[in-house]
Write an enzyme that holds these catalytic residues in place. Structure first.
Site, PDB file in Angstrom:
ATOM      1  N   SER A   1      -4.669  -4.607  -4.228  1.00  0.00           N
ATOM      2  CA  SER A   1      -5.702  -3.628  -4.567  1.00  0.00           C
ATOM      3  C   SER A   1      -6.160  -3.847  -5.998  1.00  0.00           C
ATOM      4  O   SER A   1      -5.639  -4.703  -6.708  1.00  0.00           O
ATOM      5  CB  SER A   1      -5.173  -2.210  -4.389  1.00  0.00           C
ATOM      6  OG  SER A   1      -4.319  -1.897  -5.475  1.00  0.00           O
ATOM      7  N   LYS A   2      -7.134  -3.044  -6.383  1.00  0.00           N
ATOM      8  CA  LYS A   2      -7.765  -3.176  -7.698  1.00  0.00           C
ATOM      9  C   LYS A   2      -6.771  -3.196  -8.849  1.00  0.00           C
ATOM     10  O   LYS A   2      -7.002  -3.854  -9.858  1.00  0.00           O
ATOM     11  CB  LYS A   2      -8.720  -2.008  -7.923  1.00  0.00           C
ATOM     12  CG  LYS A   2     -10.114  -2.278  -7.424  1.00  0.00           C
ATOM     13  CD  LYS A   2     -11.035  -1.178  -7.910  1.00  0.00           C
ATOM     14  CE  LYS A   2     -11.945  -0.774  -6.774  1.00  0.00           C
ATOM     15  NZ  LYS A   2     -12.299   0.547  -6.632  1.00  0.00           N
ATOM     16  N   ARG A   3      -5.670  -2.431  -8.684  1.00  0.00           N
ATOM     17  CA  ARG A   3      -4.792  -2.363  -9.853  1.00  0.00           C
ATOM     18  C   ARG A   3      -4.062  -3.682 -10.106  1.00  0.00           C
ATOM     19  O   ARG A   3      -3.432  -3.863 -11.139  1.00  0.00           O
ATOM     20  CB  ARG A   3      -3.827  -1.170  -9.734  1.00  0.00           C
ATOM     21  CG  ARG A   3      -2.703  -1.357  -8.786  1.00  0.00           C
ATOM     22  CD  ARG A   3      -2.000  -0.060  -8.439  1.00  0.00           C
ATOM     23  NE  ARG A   3      -1.415  -0.206  -7.131  1.00  0.00           N
ATOM     24  CZ  ARG A   3      -0.248  -0.798  -6.915  1.00  0.00           C
ATOM     25  NH1 ARG A   3       0.475  -1.220  -7.918  1.00  0.00           N
ATOM     26  NH2 ARG A   3       0.212  -0.933  -5.688  1.00  0.00           N
ATOM     27  N   HIS A   4      -4.177  -4.637  -9.178  1.00  0.00           N
ATOM     28  CA  HIS A   4      -3.566  -5.955  -9.399  1.00  0.00           C
ATOM     29  C   HIS A   4      -4.534  -6.944 -10.051  1.00  0.00           C
ATOM     30  O   HIS A   4      -4.184  -8.087 -10.271  1.00  0.00           O
ATOM     31  CB  HIS A   4      -3.082  -6.540  -8.071  1.00  0.00           C
ATOM     32  CG  HIS A   4      -2.079  -5.677  -7.373  1.00  0.00           C
ATOM     33  ND1 HIS A   4      -2.384  -4.985  -6.226  1.00  0.00           N
ATOM     34  CD2 HIS A   4      -0.813  -5.366  -7.686  1.00  0.00           C
ATOM     35  CE1 HIS A   4      -1.316  -4.303  -5.846  1.00  0.00           C
ATOM     36  NE2 HIS A   4      -0.355  -4.508  -6.715  1.00  0.00           N
ATOM     37  N   GLY A   5      -5.749  -6.501 -10.325  1.00  0.00           N
ATOM     38  CA  GLY A   5      -6.730  -7.426 -10.898  1.00  0.00           C
ATOM     39  C   GLY A   5      -7.993  -7.407 -10.055  1.00  0.00           C
ATOM     40  O   GLY A   5      -8.101  -6.587  -9.137  1.00  0.00           O
TER      41      GLY A   5
END
Ligand code: GLU
Length: 452
Positions: A215-219
């Site tokens: 998801s977004k929080r991984h990049g």
């Protein structure tokens, strides 16, 4: 399975309700590769029936993303333009007794009555053969008589999805494993309408390195973000193809055409595939190394920040000579600007002013010690042509450096030319700068020492 002798047709069926996620791009790619490998058709179907969440901008982004990746399609459909296709099938299902109209309270507008269409669930166990996961069995009883249309002219996702796959002759449904729970419902609808069952292949999910859902929080997860950073489309398709598919050989670098000829659904793994940005960077570097010098120079020129272009010695010719050095250091076009902003390439475009202390070799005791060596180096530089190769420079200076001591000669020379503790070797610097500019820089270092 049921597709023997039939032309293979795959489809990508994105809902234009968000940015083009790398996982969606991979699904599209696998469908594309599978179809093209079999000489079949790949179609794109925009599933835009959710009027509130679908936007034209997201649809455009999806089309632009797939095009950028090098995929093309044999047909393009938009579900919002196909309502007249669905109605007869819905009426047929009702006439056959496979579905029925049901007057109910609207959940959206309480107090109003609507007439939905429900599928008459035969309450049975559905087993389908998944090309990746093997046999999958699910009991459909819990689904009840589920709603397939909010009104006779407003069919819902599962119904239109099934009708379109049939209408469009889709033989293989390749999609993310998050769609597995949808499959029994869709098979019930197919059976109600008397359609042939396509072959299913549910792809493993993309995971972050910590094995959670990517998801977004991984990049960055949207394809546009990778395009903006200057990743090469060929590197992305190569990387996405290997994210869950094993070609069965040691080959890791593939062009899109090579992927088309090698792709085989039998090589797709069941387990989640980890999205590893370092591996993607490596892949991009591999693809960048295949660019011609001209192509790479264009990329570098494009990515050089304006602050560099404003430096006094910035010229195309200088940049061209610097390009091979840049190529050694970067993995993604985006790194070029990053390195430039850190000042890594300033030496090529502006004369440095290193302090006298920095010009001292580690064995030197006094700031004046490097002076006679730099004066001799300047004398040698004045004898070599301005446009010289690194080898020319080395041949001219090497004997003197060996005689006096390599560190003693080459360290102050390198610092005089680059102004940096770390930089390319002095011969390469002389080649990049030309012997005349190199001479000037060495002279200026001598002046610095004299006035220290
Ligand atoms: N429109 C669905 C989605 O974007 C895909 C449906 C399918 O592939 O069958 O999730």
């Amino acid at each position: 399975m049921f597709t023997h002798g039939k032309k293979v047709v795959t489809r990508m069926a994105p809902s234009p309700t968000g940015h083009l996620h790398v996982g969606t791009a991979r699904t599209a790619l696998y469908n594309y590769l599978y179809a093209k490998n079999k000489g079949g058709d790949f179609i794109v179907r925009c599933e835009d029936t959710d009027k509130e969440r679908s936007t034209a901008a997201f649809e455009e982004e999806i089309i632009a993303g797939l095009t950028w990746l090098g995929m093309s399609w044999d047909a393009y459909y938009r579900q919002s333009e196909r309502s007249e296709v669905y109605r007869p099938y819905l009426e047929q299902a009702i006439a056959d007794g496979a579905a029925y109209r049901s007057k109910e309270d609207s959940t959206r507008e309480p107090g109003t009555e609507i007439e939905v269409v429900r599928l008459k669930n035969p309450n049975k166990t559905i087993t389908f053969e998944d090309e990746i996961r093997g046999e999958v069995t699910m009991d459909t009883t819990d689904l009840g008589d589920f709603v397939i249309a909010r009104a006779i002219d407003d069919p819902l996702f599962h119904f239109v999805n099934v009708v379109d796959d049939h209408e469009m002759g889709v033989t293989h449904i390749i999609r993310g494993e998050d769609h597995i729970p949808n499959t029994p419902r869709q098979i019930l609808i197919q059976e109600a309408l008397g359609f042939e069952r396509p072959t299913y292949a549910h792809l493993p999910l993309l995971l972050a390195p910590d094995r959670s859902k990517l998801s977004k929080r991984h990049g960055p997860v949207s394809l546009t973000q990778y395009a903006e950073k200057g990743y090469m489309p060929g590197a992305i398709t190569n990387y996405l193809a290997l994210l869950g598919w094993n070609p069965g050989t040691d080959q890791e670098v593939f062009t899109l055409d090579e992927l088309v000829s090698e792709f085989d659904i039998a090589g797709v793994q069941k387990g989640g595939a980890i999205f590893d940005i370092e591996k993607l960077r490596w892949m991009n570097r591999e693809h960048m190394s295949r660019l011609s010098d001209d192509e790479f120079r264009i990329m570098v020129t494009d990515r050089m920040p304006d602050t560099q272009k404003a430096l006094p010695q910035y010229t195309g010719a200088r940049l061209e000579k610097l390009a091979p050095i840049i190529r050694e250091r970067v993995s993604v076009a985006y790194d070029i600007a990053q390195e430039a902003e850190k000042g890594e390439y300033d030496f090529a475009f502006a004369a440095p002013k290193p302090p006298a202390e920095m010009l001292m070799w580690k064995k030197d005791e006094h700031v004046r010690d490097p002076l006679p060596r730099l004066q001799k180096v300047a004398e040698i530089l004045s004898t070599i042509p301005d446009a010289c190769t690194a080898d020319d420079a080395k041949n001219a200076l090497w004997n003197y450096a060996e005689e006096i001591g390599k560190g003693e000669v080459l360290w102050p020379l390198r610092v005089a030319l680059s102004g940096r503790e770390r930089s390319p070797d002095p011969f390469t610097l002389i080649h990049i700068l030309g012997s005349a500019e190199s001479y000037k820089r060495v002279q200026s270092a001598c002046d610095t020492i004299l006035s220290a």
